[in-house]
Every structure is written in structure tokens, then in C-alpha cells.
Design a protein around this motif. Sequence first.
Motif, PDB file in Angstrom:
ATOM      1  N   THR A 154      -1.476  -5.463 -14.255  1.00  0.00           N
ATOM      2  CA  THR A 154      -0.574  -4.721 -15.149  1.00  0.00           C
ATOM      3  C   THR A 154      -0.991  -3.258 -15.267  1.00  0.00           C
ATOM      4  OG1 THR A 154      -1.896  -5.301 -17.106  1.00  0.00           O
ATOM      5  CG2 THR A 154      -0.113  -6.807 -16.503  1.00  0.00           C
ATOM      6  N   GLY A 155      -1.727  -2.755 -14.274  1.00  0.00           N
ATOM      7  CA  GLY A 155      -2.369  -1.455 -14.404  1.00  0.00           C
ATOM      8  C   GLY A 155      -1.433  -0.291 -14.631  1.00  0.00           C
ATOM      9  N   SER A 156      -0.206  -0.349 -14.116  1.00  0.00           N
ATOM     10  CA  SER A 156       0.706   0.790 -14.256  1.00  0.00           C
ATOM     11  C   SER A 156       1.904   0.481 -15.151  1.00  0.00           C
ATOM     12  CB  SER A 156       1.205   1.244 -12.880  1.00  0.00           C
ATOM     13  OG  SER A 156       1.877   0.196 -12.192  1.00  0.00           O
ATOM     14  N   ALA A 189       4.350  -2.053  -7.347  1.00  0.00           N
ATOM     15  CA  ALA A 189       4.411  -1.801  -8.793  1.00  0.00           C
ATOM     16  C   ALA A 189       4.600  -0.318  -9.077  1.00  0.00           C
ATOM     17  CB  ALA A 189       3.148  -2.321  -9.468  1.00  0.00           C
ATOM     18  N   TRP A 190       3.874   0.526  -8.364  1.00  0.00           N
ATOM     19  CA  TRP A 190       4.002   1.969  -8.586  1.00  0.00           C
ATOM     20  C   TRP A 190       5.429   2.438  -8.279  1.00  0.00           C
ATOM     21  CZ3 TRP A 190      -0.930   3.185  -5.225  1.00  0.00           C
ATOM     22  CH2 TRP A 190      -2.052   2.692  -5.894  1.00  0.00           C
ATOM     23  N   PRO A 219      11.353   4.120 -15.032  1.00  0.00           N
ATOM     24  CA  PRO A 219      10.460   4.168 -16.200  1.00  0.00           C
ATOM     25  C   PRO A 219      11.115   3.583 -17.442  1.00  0.00           C
ATOM     26  CG  PRO A 219      11.319   6.357 -15.667  1.00  0.00           C
ATOM     27  CD  PRO A 219      11.699   5.463 -14.539  1.00  0.00           C
ATOM     28  N   GLY A 220      10.374   2.712 -18.114  1.00  0.00           N
ATOM     29  CA  GLY A 220      10.885   2.080 -19.321  1.00  0.00           C
ATOM     30  C   GLY A 220      11.919   1.012 -19.082  1.00  0.00           C
ATOM     31  N   VAL A 221      12.251   0.737 -17.824  1.00  0.00           N
ATOM     32  CA  VAL A 221      13.286  -0.238 -17.472  1.00  0.00           C
ATOM     33  C   VAL A 221      12.732  -1.327 -16.552  1.00  0.00           C
ATOM     34  CG1 VAL A 221      15.536  -0.559 -16.352  1.00  0.00           C
ATOM     35  CG2 VAL A 221      15.111   1.480 -17.739  1.00  0.00           C
ATOM     36  N   ARG A 271       0.848  -1.186   0.000  1.00  0.00           N
ATOM     37  CA  ARG A 271       0.000   0.000   0.000  1.00  0.00           C
ATOM     38  C   ARG A 271       0.888   1.243   0.000  1.00  0.00           C
ATOM     39  NH1 ARG A 271      -5.354  -0.681   3.885  1.00  0.00           N
ATOM     40  NH2 ARG A 271      -6.106  -2.643   2.983  1.00  0.00           N
ATOM     41  N   PRO A 272       0.357   2.364  -0.488  1.00  0.00           N
ATOM     42  CA  PRO A 272       1.114   3.603  -0.355  1.00  0.00           C
ATOM     43  C   PRO A 272       1.444   3.865   1.115  1.00  0.00           C
ATOM     44  CG  PRO A 272      -0.811   3.917  -1.757  1.00  0.00           C
ATOM     45  CD  PRO A 272      -0.956   2.561  -1.133  1.00  0.00           C
TER      46      PRO A 272
END
Length: 266
Positions: free
Chosen positions: A167-169, A209-210, A217-219, A79-80
Motif C-alpha cells: 500500500t506504499g503509494s 500501482a504508481w 488521484p483520489g479515485v 517496473r517503471p
Amino acid sequence: MTDLGGTSGIVAFAGDWEGPVVATSVHAGHGLRPEIADAMVLDEQVRLREEDPFTDRIAEVVPDRAITHRSRFEADLNRPRREAVYRRPEDCWGLDVWHGGTLSRELFAGSLATYDAFYEALAPRLDALAERGPFVLLDVHSYNHRRDGADAPPAPAEDNPEVNVGTGSIDRETFGPLVERFLADIRQGGGCGPIDARENVAFEGRALAWFVHDRYPGVGCVLALEFKKVWMDEWTAEVDEERLACLRSALASTLPGMREELEKLR
């Protein structure tokens, strides 16, 4: 080789973390620091039902993995941070967890320290992976589907796949082919027959995941895997060893394909 130098009993790391595929099972832990255990009134069996017991046994088909020891009722690592500590019943399925109905500020702060220690230990290992190129983190969880009672009918299968792939993010432009390859491979079942695996039916992935997708990003690519508890009795925690072995085999069968897809991105 396993690194047993975990952070104050919170997390340890198995493997050499050379990548490019690693795994976590952040809700598999059941331990509590003593002062949290003393403050808790929640029945242990109920607590176990809302944790993800034995998901570490699924995740261990990946040699490089994080092994977490603390219960999500101390700190929920998926969770955040602002929501990671369950203080009131409305934070955790309406359950009464604490003496007096809420968690003290002092204990709350200690649980946030548990949360921070996990991410502080994980980040350098992921930083090193990201420096070498694209990587996948398999974020292994489980979910209940018999919430109406041990003898009640299970939740409808059409809304509850055996494996929900969150796979939401994910950056689909970069990792879309890898996601499709993973789904195709796990659906084959690893020699145990077809598996119903679908994307984002009930879960899309959360804080872990976030964290990865924002930091790399992208990696970095996180597949948040929720295994429906058809491989265990969620009310008694009795494991169906044969079905668990099949799910382990199915997940293991996806590793070569993921490595191939990651190599294409290098």
C-alpha cells in the motif's frame, strides 16, 4: 463474457469492466515472442520460478480482470518503463538470460513495445472506471520464500507474511478505511482459517500501482498483493490445490467489503 481481442497476444480482458473492483496478475504470463525466445539462454524452469505462475487463478475470483500472456523476462509490467526490460544479469537476480550476456537494442525496443501495448490497452478501461467513481485494482503477485534451495529451511515467517499487502503509494486519507477493511476480511481466511496478512513487510507495490495512483488521484486504489508460495512448490511448480482454493476463497471474501467501502466514497 471474456474479451479475447487481446493486443497481439499480450493481454486480454475478462468481464465487462463496469467495476468497481478489477484485478490483474501481470507476472503470470510465461510466453515469449519468437525472437526473444531464440535469444534467451535462461533455463525455462528457472524462468518459471521467478515468474508468478498460477496467480491468474487467484485473480480470477474477480470477474473483471486483465489476463497477461507474456513473461516478465520479455517485459516486466510492474517496473517503471526505464527498468522494464532485463538486459543484464544485475537487472534480474544475477541471472544469465541472453546469448552474449546482454540483450540487443533491437530486441530491447521490441520488448518496450510489449510494455507500452499493455498500458495502452489497460488505460482506456481504467479511464472509464474512474469516470464512474472510486475503484480498486487488485494487483496479484506471488513471491518465493525458499531461495536457499528446495530442501533448505524457508525464510522466517516473521519477515514473510502469507499475504503481503502493498500500500506504499495509496492515498491513505481517502482509502485508509478500505485498506483496513480489506486486511480484516482477508485475515479471516474466507472459511479456511486465519491468514497472516500484513502491510508492506517486503513489498509496497510498484509501477502498476504508481501508474494508477498518479493517473487517478483520489479515485483509483491499487492493493498490490504478494501471496507467499506456500500454496505451491516454488522449485517444481507443483500446486497445493487445497491451499490455493483457500486463498481464492479468502480473496473472494474481501469483495463485498471493498464494494461497501467504495460506495461510501461515492
